[in-house]
Design an enzyme around this catalytic site. Structure first.
Site, short mmCIF file in Angstrom:
data_model
loop_
_atom_site.label_atom_id
_atom_site.label_comp_id
_atom_site.label_asym_id
_atom_site.label_seq_id
_atom_site.Cartn_x
_atom_site.Cartn_y
_atom_site.Cartn_z
N CYS A 100 0.86 -1.18 0.00
CA CYS A 100 0.00 0.00 0.00
C CYS A 100 0.90 1.23 0.00
CB CYS A 100 -0.89 -0.01 1.24
SG CYS A 100 -1.91 1.48 1.39
N HIS A 136 -9.91 1.48 2.48
CA HIS A 136 -9.40 2.82 2.80
C HIS A 136 -10.56 3.78 3.12
CE1 HIS A 136 -5.09 2.66 2.28
NE2 HIS A 136 -5.18 2.12 1.08
N HIS A 171 -9.31 -3.58 -1.35
CA HIS A 171 -8.25 -2.81 -0.69
C HIS A 171 -8.62 -1.32 -0.65
CE1 HIS A 171 -3.77 -1.93 -0.01
NE2 HIS A 171 -4.31 -0.74 -0.24
N GLU A 172 -9.04 -0.79 -1.80
CA GLU A 172 -9.37 0.65 -1.87
C GLU A 172 -10.63 0.96 -1.06
OE1 GLU A 172 -7.05 2.41 -2.79
OE2 GLU A 172 -5.95 0.86 -3.86
NI NI Z 1 -3.64 1.20 0.02
#
Ligand code: NI
Length: 174
Positions: free
Chosen positions: A94, A140, A136-137
């Site tokens: 990341c 966030h 993953h995004e």
């Molecule tokens: Ni990331």
């Protein structure tokens, strides 16, 4: 109103990475400029995805380009990502947790529903790297990074790097 010119890559444990991102109410020039700036940041750092909080902006937006090319950058506004299928453990990195590459358990498939920069809603089914990147995004936007997602053993293995990041963050705050 956000000023995209002030956007910079944020590193763990920055507060903005730990908070829930807010929905975008209107896609105006400031959002279009933000998407451009996020693209610049992602390409400069050789990433394949970047979320608003990683540019210091707690809004529900992320971009993905699986081959890291500018022409393939796609923008996801106010997304929902619904995982499906089996879990899989694959090594991830990341841009906001530099120096840490670790196996993360995620679902092999997912469905994404989002709005694009033109304001059009779209939905897609994803699998493989695309599904992983979307999850993953989307993490966030919930205030979750791989530093929280990693398992206990990985946390021990990467404790020195994580400590370095925390110390760097603390020294910048002074
Ligand atoms: Ni990331």
């Amino acid at each position: 109103m956000i000023n995209a010119d002030n956007c910079r890559i944020t590193h763990y444990p920055a507060e903005v990475l730990a908070q829930k991102a807010e929905p975008i109410e209107k896609i105006d020039d400031s959002i279009r400029r933000l998407a451009e700036k996020m693209t610049e940041i992602m390409l400069a750092n050789k990433g394949i995805g970047l979320a608003g909080p990683q540019a210091g902006v707690p809004l529900q937006i992320f971009i993905i380009s699986l081959d890291g090319k500018k022409e393939n950058v796609r923008v996801y506004i106010n997304p929902t990502v619904t995982p499906a299928g089996e879990l899989d453990s694959v090594e991830e990195g990341c841009l906001s947790v530099p120096g840490v590459y670790t196996k993360i358990r995620r679902y092999k498939k997912c469905r994404v529903a989002a709005v694009d920069l033109a304001g059009n809603e779209f939905t897609e089914q994803a699998e493989g790297l695309y599904a992983r990147c979307l999850q993953h995004e989307y993490d966030h936007l919930q205030g979750i990074t791989i530093a929280e997602r990693m398992g206990a053993a990985a946390r021990i293995a990467h404790r020195r790097k994580i400590k370095e990041l925390v110390e760097k963050h603390e020294s910048q705050e002074k």
